[in-house]
Design a protein around this motif. Sequence first.
Motif, PDB file in Angstrom:
ATOM      1  N   ARG A  85       0.499 -19.012   5.548  1.00 57.10           N
ATOM      2  CA  ARG A  85       0.005 -17.689   4.823  1.00 57.10           C
ATOM      3  C   ARG A  85       0.996 -17.447   3.642  1.00 57.10           C
ATOM      4  O   ARG A  85       2.292 -17.582   4.018  1.00 57.10           O
ATOM      5  CB  ARG A  85      -0.350 -16.650   5.485  1.00 57.10           C
ATOM      6  N   ASP A 110      -1.472 -12.517   0.103  1.00 57.52           N
ATOM      7  CA  ASP A 110      -2.039 -11.890   1.281  1.00 57.52           C
ATOM      8  C   ASP A 110      -2.019 -10.144   0.650  1.00 57.52           C
ATOM      9  O   ASP A 110      -2.934  -9.552   0.989  1.00 57.52           O
ATOM     10  CB  ASP A 110      -1.445 -11.492   2.564  1.00 57.52           C
ATOM     11  N   TYR A 126      -8.361  -9.933   7.353  1.00 52.04           N
ATOM     12  CA  TYR A 126      -7.549  -8.984   6.965  1.00 52.04           C
ATOM     13  C   TYR A 126      -7.870  -7.527   7.637  1.00 52.04           C
ATOM     14  O   TYR A 126      -7.245  -6.834   8.179  1.00 52.04           O
ATOM     15  CB  TYR A 126      -7.412  -8.732   5.413  1.00 52.04           C
TER      16      TYR A 126
END
Length: 205
Positions: A4, A9, A51
Amino acid sequence: MIVRNPAKDEVIQQQILLAAKQLFQKYGLRKVTMDDVAKAIGKGRSSLYYYYKSKEEIFDAVVDAEIIDMQMSISQAIDKETTAEKKLYAFFMTKLTVAQSKRSFFSTIDEGMDAAELSDYNKAKQAIRRRIMEKETAVISRILKEGIENQELRSMDQTEQESVQFVLLAAIHGLKREILMENDFSRIDSSMQTLTTLIIQGLKK
Protein backbone atom coordinates in the motif's frame (compact mmCIF):
# COMPACT_ATOMS: atom_id res chain seq x y z
CA MET A 1 1.54 -9.37 -1.54
CA ILE A 2 -0.02 -5.93 -2.15
CA VAL A 3 2.10 -2.99 -1.02
CA ARG A 4 0.00 0.00 0.00
CA ASN A 5 1.05 3.56 -0.68
CA PRO A 6 0.14 5.65 2.42
CA ALA A 7 0.09 8.92 0.48
CA LYS A 8 -2.15 7.45 -2.22
CA ASP A 9 -4.38 5.88 0.43
CA GLU A 10 -4.84 9.28 2.08
CA VAL A 11 -5.79 10.86 -1.24
CA ILE A 12 -8.34 8.12 -1.91
CA GLN A 13 -9.79 8.52 1.60
CA GLN A 14 -10.18 12.24 1.04
CA GLN A 15 -11.92 11.53 -2.28
CA ILE A 16 -14.29 9.10 -0.54
CA LEU A 17 -15.15 11.58 2.21
CA LEU A 18 -15.69 14.48 -0.18
CA ALA A 19 -17.93 12.41 -2.46
CA ALA A 20 -19.85 10.98 0.51
CA LYS A 21 -20.37 14.43 2.02
CA GLN A 22 -21.82 15.72 -1.26
CA LEU A 23 -24.10 12.67 -1.55
CA PHE A 24 -25.28 12.87 2.08
CA GLN A 25 -26.00 16.56 1.63
CA LYS A 26 -27.96 15.99 -1.57
CA TYR A 27 -29.90 12.82 -0.74
CA GLY A 28 -29.71 12.35 3.04
CA LEU A 29 -27.96 9.57 4.94
CA ARG A 30 -30.65 6.94 4.39
CA LYS A 31 -30.74 7.00 0.59
CA VAL A 32 -26.98 6.92 -0.01
CA THR A 33 -25.37 3.51 -0.50
CA MET A 34 -21.80 2.25 -0.64
CA ASP A 35 -22.37 1.71 -4.38
CA ASP A 36 -23.28 5.38 -4.76
CA VAL A 37 -20.06 6.49 -3.07
CA ALA A 38 -17.95 4.04 -5.07
CA LYS A 39 -19.52 5.21 -8.33
CA ALA A 40 -18.93 8.86 -7.39
CA ILE A 41 -15.16 8.30 -7.14
CA GLY A 42 -14.96 5.91 -10.08
CA LYS A 43 -14.08 2.78 -8.10
CA GLY A 44 -15.70 -0.56 -7.29
CA ARG A 45 -17.54 -1.08 -4.03
CA SER A 46 -14.94 -3.61 -2.89
CA SER A 47 -12.30 -0.88 -2.97
CA LEU A 48 -14.29 1.14 -0.42
CA TYR A 49 -14.32 -1.73 2.05
CA TYR A 50 -10.55 -1.54 2.37
CA TYR A 51 -10.96 1.94 3.89
CA TYR A 52 -14.43 1.85 5.45
CA LYS A 53 -16.52 -1.12 6.51
CA SER A 54 -19.92 0.56 6.16
CA LYS A 55 -21.79 3.69 5.13
CA GLU A 56 -22.12 4.58 8.82
CA GLU A 57 -18.35 4.43 9.24
CA ILE A 58 -17.95 6.76 6.27
CA PHE A 59 -20.51 9.12 7.79
CA ASP A 60 -18.62 9.14 11.10
CA ALA A 61 -15.42 9.99 9.24
CA VAL A 62 -17.18 12.80 7.34
CA VAL A 63 -18.48 14.26 10.61
CA ASP A 64 -15.03 13.97 12.20
CA ALA A 65 -13.57 15.87 9.25
CA GLU A 66 -16.22 18.57 9.63
CA ILE A 67 -15.45 18.94 13.34
CA ILE A 68 -11.71 19.12 12.70
CA ASP A 69 -12.27 21.73 10.00
CA MET A 70 -14.40 23.81 12.36
CA GLN A 71 -11.88 23.59 15.18
CA MET A 72 -9.02 24.55 12.86
CA SER A 73 -10.93 27.62 11.70
CA ILE A 74 -11.59 28.63 15.32
CA SER A 75 -7.98 28.04 16.39
CA GLN A 76 -6.60 30.03 13.45
CA ALA A 77 -8.93 32.96 14.20
CA ILE A 78 -8.01 32.96 17.90
CA ASP A 79 -4.28 32.69 17.30
CA LYS A 80 -4.34 35.90 15.25
CA GLU A 81 -5.56 37.91 18.26
CA THR A 82 -3.54 39.18 21.23
CA THR A 83 -6.06 39.87 24.02
CA ALA A 84 -8.61 37.75 25.85
CA GLU A 85 -11.43 40.03 24.68
CA LYS A 86 -10.42 39.77 21.02
CA LYS A 87 -9.86 36.02 21.30
CA LEU A 88 -13.35 35.52 22.77
CA TYR A 89 -14.91 37.63 20.04
CA ALA A 90 -12.95 35.67 17.39
CA PHE A 91 -14.18 32.42 18.93
CA PHE A 92 -17.82 33.54 18.93
CA MET A 93 -17.76 34.97 15.40
CA THR A 94 -15.93 32.04 13.85
CA LYS A 95 -18.17 29.54 15.62
CA LEU A 96 -21.30 31.15 14.17
CA THR A 97 -19.97 31.81 10.67
CA VAL A 98 -18.68 28.23 10.37
CA ALA A 99 -22.03 26.92 11.68
CA GLN A 100 -23.76 28.96 9.00
CA SER A 101 -21.51 27.54 6.27
CA LYS A 102 -22.06 23.94 7.42
CA ARG A 103 -25.78 24.30 8.01
CA SER A 104 -26.81 22.91 4.62
CA PHE A 105 -24.85 19.71 5.25
CA PHE A 106 -26.25 18.88 8.68
CA SER A 107 -29.80 20.01 7.90
CA THR A 108 -30.30 17.43 5.14
CA ILE A 109 -28.76 14.34 6.76
CA ASP A 110 -32.02 13.04 8.26
CA GLU A 111 -33.93 13.30 4.97
CA GLY A 112 -36.29 10.33 4.53
CA MET A 113 -35.51 8.60 7.85
CA ASP A 114 -38.22 6.61 9.59
CA ALA A 115 -38.90 6.93 13.35
CA ALA A 116 -36.35 4.29 14.39
CA GLU A 117 -33.64 5.75 12.17
CA LEU A 118 -34.37 9.25 13.45
CA SER A 119 -34.05 7.99 17.01
CA ASP A 120 -30.65 6.45 16.25
CA TYR A 121 -29.54 9.57 14.43
CA ASN A 122 -30.61 11.82 17.30
CA LYS A 123 -28.48 9.71 19.64
CA ALA A 124 -25.58 10.11 17.22
CA LYS A 125 -26.15 13.88 17.16
CA GLN A 126 -25.92 13.99 20.93
CA ALA A 127 -22.57 12.18 20.77
CA ILE A 128 -21.37 14.62 18.11
CA ARG A 129 -22.52 17.56 20.24
CA ARG A 130 -20.58 16.22 23.25
CA ARG A 131 -17.40 15.90 21.17
CA ILE A 132 -17.76 19.46 19.92
CA MET A 133 -18.46 20.78 23.43
CA GLU A 134 -15.36 19.05 24.80
CA LYS A 135 -13.15 20.67 22.17
CA GLU A 136 -14.75 24.09 22.62
CA THR A 137 -14.44 23.86 26.40
CA ALA A 138 -10.70 23.30 25.98
CA VAL A 139 -10.47 26.40 23.76
CA ILE A 140 -12.40 28.61 26.21
CA SER A 141 -10.29 27.26 29.09
CA ARG A 142 -7.11 28.27 27.28
CA ILE A 143 -8.42 31.78 26.58
CA LEU A 144 -9.42 32.29 30.22
CA LYS A 145 -6.12 30.97 31.60
CA GLU A 146 -4.08 33.15 29.25
CA GLY A 147 -6.22 36.15 30.16
CA ILE A 148 -5.61 35.53 33.87
CA GLU A 149 -1.87 34.99 33.35
CA ASN A 150 -1.65 38.23 31.35
CA GLN A 151 -3.62 40.02 34.10
CA GLU A 152 -6.40 40.99 31.70
CA LEU A 153 -8.92 38.96 33.71
CA ARG A 154 -9.35 38.57 37.45
CA SER A 155 -8.15 35.44 39.16
CA MET A 156 -10.61 32.51 39.29
CA ASP A 157 -10.37 29.13 40.93
CA GLN A 158 -11.00 25.97 38.92
CA THR A 159 -14.64 25.71 39.96
CA GLU A 160 -15.43 29.26 38.86
CA GLN A 161 -13.53 28.80 35.57
CA GLU A 162 -15.56 25.69 34.80
CA SER A 163 -18.78 27.56 35.61
CA VAL A 164 -17.77 30.44 33.31
CA GLN A 165 -16.90 28.00 30.52
CA PHE A 166 -20.32 26.35 30.82
CA VAL A 167 -22.15 29.70 30.74
CA LEU A 168 -20.13 30.95 27.76
CA LEU A 169 -20.81 27.85 25.70
CA ALA A 170 -24.48 27.78 26.69
CA ALA A 171 -24.79 31.43 25.60
CA ILE A 172 -23.12 30.94 22.22
CA HIS A 173 -25.07 27.76 21.46
CA GLY A 174 -28.31 29.46 22.45
CA LEU A 175 -27.58 32.41 20.18
CA LYS A 176 -26.59 30.07 17.36
CA ARG A 177 -29.84 28.16 17.70
CA GLU A 178 -31.94 31.35 17.65
CA ILE A 179 -30.07 32.81 14.67
CA LEU A 180 -30.39 29.57 12.68
CA MET A 181 -34.10 29.24 13.53
CA GLU A 182 -34.78 32.81 12.48
CA ASN A 183 -32.46 32.41 9.48
CA ASP A 184 -31.27 35.96 10.13
CA PHE A 185 -27.50 36.33 10.14
CA SER A 186 -27.52 40.11 9.87
CA ARG A 187 -27.18 40.50 13.65
CA ILE A 188 -24.23 38.16 14.16
CA ASP A 189 -21.61 40.89 14.53
CA SER A 190 -23.59 43.15 16.88
CA SER A 191 -24.75 40.17 18.96
CA MET A 192 -21.22 38.84 19.35
CA GLN A 193 -19.90 42.28 20.22
CA THR A 194 -22.55 42.62 22.95
CA LEU A 195 -21.93 39.12 24.33
CA THR A 196 -18.15 39.65 24.40
CA THR A 197 -18.45 43.02 26.13
CA LEU A 198 -20.80 41.66 28.80
CA ILE A 199 -18.50 38.72 29.52
CA ILE A 200 -15.27 40.72 29.64
CA GLN A 201 -16.80 43.39 31.88
CA GLY A 202 -17.76 40.69 34.33
CA LEU A 203 -14.33 39.03 34.27
CA LYS A 204 -11.99 42.01 34.29
CA LYS A 205 -9.67 42.64 37.24
